[in-house]
Write a protein that holds these residues in place. Sequence first.
Motif, PDB file in Angstrom:
ATOM      1  N   LEU A 190      -6.898  -3.014   2.828  1.00 11.69           N
ATOM      2  CA  LEU A 190      -5.705  -2.561   2.121  1.00 11.69           C
ATOM      3  C   LEU A 190      -4.747  -1.850   3.071  1.00 11.69           C
ATOM      4  CD1 LEU A 190      -4.507  -2.581  -0.728  1.00 11.69           C
ATOM      5  CD2 LEU A 190      -5.354  -0.255  -1.013  1.00 11.69           C
ATOM      6  N   ALA A 191      -5.298  -1.143   4.051  1.00  9.58           N
ATOM      7  CA  ALA A 191      -4.440  -0.506   5.048  1.00  9.58           C
ATOM      8  C   ALA A 191      -3.653  -1.564   5.817  1.00  9.58           C
ATOM      9  CB  ALA A 191      -5.273   0.344   5.997  1.00  9.58           C
ATOM     10  N   GLY A 192      -4.316  -2.674   6.154  1.00 10.02           N
ATOM     11  CA  GLY A 192      -3.616  -3.765   6.828  1.00 10.02           C
ATOM     12  C   GLY A 192      -2.566  -4.394   5.943  1.00 10.02           C
ATOM     13  N   THR A 193      -2.879  -4.521   4.649  1.00  7.87           N
ATOM     14  CA  THR A 193      -1.909  -5.067   3.704  1.00  7.87           C
ATOM     15  C   THR A 193      -0.711  -4.135   3.552  1.00  7.87           C
ATOM     16  OG1 THR A 193      -3.734  -6.089   2.496  1.00  7.87           O
ATOM     17  CG2 THR A 193      -1.629  -5.976   1.371  1.00  7.87           C
ATOM     18  N   SER A 194      -0.984  -2.841   3.537  1.00  3.14           N
ATOM     19  CA  SER A 194       0.110  -1.871   3.478  1.00  3.14           C
ATOM     20  C   SER A 194       1.007  -2.005   4.699  1.00  3.14           C
ATOM     21  CB  SER A 194      -0.449  -0.451   3.391  1.00  3.14           C
ATOM     22  OG  SER A 194       0.580   0.506   3.365  1.00  3.14           O
ATOM     23  N   GLY A 195       0.387  -2.297   5.861  1.00  7.75           N
ATOM     24  CA  GLY A 195       1.182  -2.529   7.060  1.00  7.75           C
ATOM     25  C   GLY A 195       2.072  -3.745   6.916  1.00  7.75           C
ATOM     26  N   SER A 196       1.550  -4.797   6.264  1.00 10.87           N
ATOM     27  CA  SER A 196       2.372  -5.989   6.025  1.00 10.87           C
ATOM     28  C   SER A 196       3.539  -5.664   5.107  1.00 10.87           C
ATOM     29  CB  SER A 196       1.517  -7.099   5.410  1.00 10.87           C
ATOM     30  OG  SER A 196       0.499  -7.497   6.298  1.00 10.87           O
ATOM     31  N   ALA A 197       3.269  -4.842   4.077  1.00 13.45           N
ATOM     32  CA  ALA A 197       4.345  -4.456   3.165  1.00 13.45           C
ATOM     33  C   ALA A 197       5.405  -3.647   3.900  1.00 13.45           C
ATOM     34  CB  ALA A 197       3.771  -3.660   1.989  1.00 13.45           C
ATOM     35  N   HIS A 198       4.928  -2.731   4.783  1.00  9.70           N
ATOM     36  CA  HIS A 198       5.879  -1.942   5.571  1.00  9.70           C
ATOM     37  C   HIS A 198       6.681  -2.830   6.514  1.00  9.70           C
ATOM     38  CE1 HIS A 198       5.550   2.317   4.739  1.00  9.70           C
ATOM     39  NE2 HIS A 198       4.237   2.236   4.680  1.00  9.70           N
ATOM     40  N   SER A 199       6.004  -3.858   7.072  1.00  9.30           N
ATOM     41  CA  SER A 199       6.652  -4.656   8.113  1.00  9.30           C
ATOM     42  C   SER A 199       7.623  -5.682   7.570  1.00  9.30           C
ATOM     43  CB  SER A 199       5.587  -5.361   8.958  1.00  9.30           C
ATOM     44  OG  SER A 199       4.857  -6.280   8.161  1.00  9.30           O
ATOM     45  N   GLY A 200       7.725  -5.815   6.252  1.00  2.00           N
ATOM     46  CA  GLY A 200       8.801  -6.652   5.752  1.00  2.00           C
ATOM     47  C   GLY A 200       8.474  -7.641   4.667  1.00  2.00           C
ATOM     48  N   PHE A 201       7.211  -7.698   4.158  1.00  2.00           N
ATOM     49  CA  PHE A 201       6.919  -8.678   3.123  1.00  2.00           C
ATOM     50  C   PHE A 201       7.773  -8.455   1.882  1.00  2.00           C
ATOM     51  CE2 PHE A 201       4.725  -9.505  -0.890  1.00  2.00           C
ATOM     52  CZ  PHE A 201       4.570 -10.880  -0.816  1.00  2.00           C
TER      53      PHE A 201
END
Length: 360
Positions: A190-201
């Motif tokens: 989930l931390a990695g997914t949060s990073g994806s959300a932060h990075s622009g998804f």
Amino acid sequence: MNAPTPSPSPVDRATNWLRRRLGRAVLVSYAAALLLPGAGLWLRRPHTVPLGGSAQLTLRTSSFLLSLVLLSAGLQVPVRALGRVLRRPKAMLAGLALHLAIPLLVVPFVALLLRGTPDSDGGSGLLTAMILIVAMPVAAGATVWTAKGEGDQPTMVGLVLGSTLLSPLTTPFLLAALAPLLSGGYARALAGTSGSAHSGFTLSAVVLPCAAGLLCALVLPPSWHGRLLRAVVPAALIGSLLLTYVNASGALGSFLARPRPLLFTAALAVAALVCVLSFVLGRLAARVLRLDAPVASSLTLACGMNNSSASAVLITTSLPDKPHLLLPVLAYGLLQKTAANRVVARLRHGGAPSPLPSRP
């Protein structure tokens, strides 16, 4: 004499025919994913297109289809009707606040219940899927249910747009806030997914397509806007069904390869619990705020209907090694439509959430 009303084109007739049978079409998409998952599994994978030399373009079918659906939603926004919502913003502000508050109330409660199950990780897989659902903006499809139930359409449109435009901030915030409830690899995932959300998804796949559609609705002449609608809306309708098929192929294909009846039952139970609690809290908030019945119905629908397609796409792109997480997401997608149908039926029969009586 009045000019005769032009008859609808074959494309318009086909679109209206499919829209009236959308529920059955969704079931057909699920059946196709169950019986013929091969094409859907192929579409789930990223594909590269050479552009000449060493340059290449990576295409993700799920992200493209989600963007198409949200572009269509933005194009269909009744822009002028939003002025009334901005002049009386109580319901919209309450809905946006509830969009943040409900996940922070419901998910910890569900996590507490799952602690008592024999699952060694405390149901972290199911919780991960639920967090990815409730962190998403209000589903654009909620506007369809609002129209069916004669709810307040401007309020619903405002909630869809507001939650969508704020999602680059709210989605990462909710993912980070709820991640401590998970254990082991799911917390890291989930931390990695949060990073994806932060990075622009959320910006590229959710906000920009919806904003592009809204901008077109604002600036294009009516004739051009009408032509664009006639092209995009049928394509988005078919795209939403194809997106359902692609997502379901990932979940059901994994389930068929390794049947886990207990996981299937638990996914249904947890999705149903989160869905019911979200709708109930929305209805209670509408009563406390003493909203008129149509506005109360829109608020209730917005609280319970999250963009499950966006969460499924996020799982597909960020967690491709965990297709089983799609199972509770698909279950929630079906259950929220069932619950929305109940809300609509109550409004039609005069039983919608009504204001609380004033105190003497």
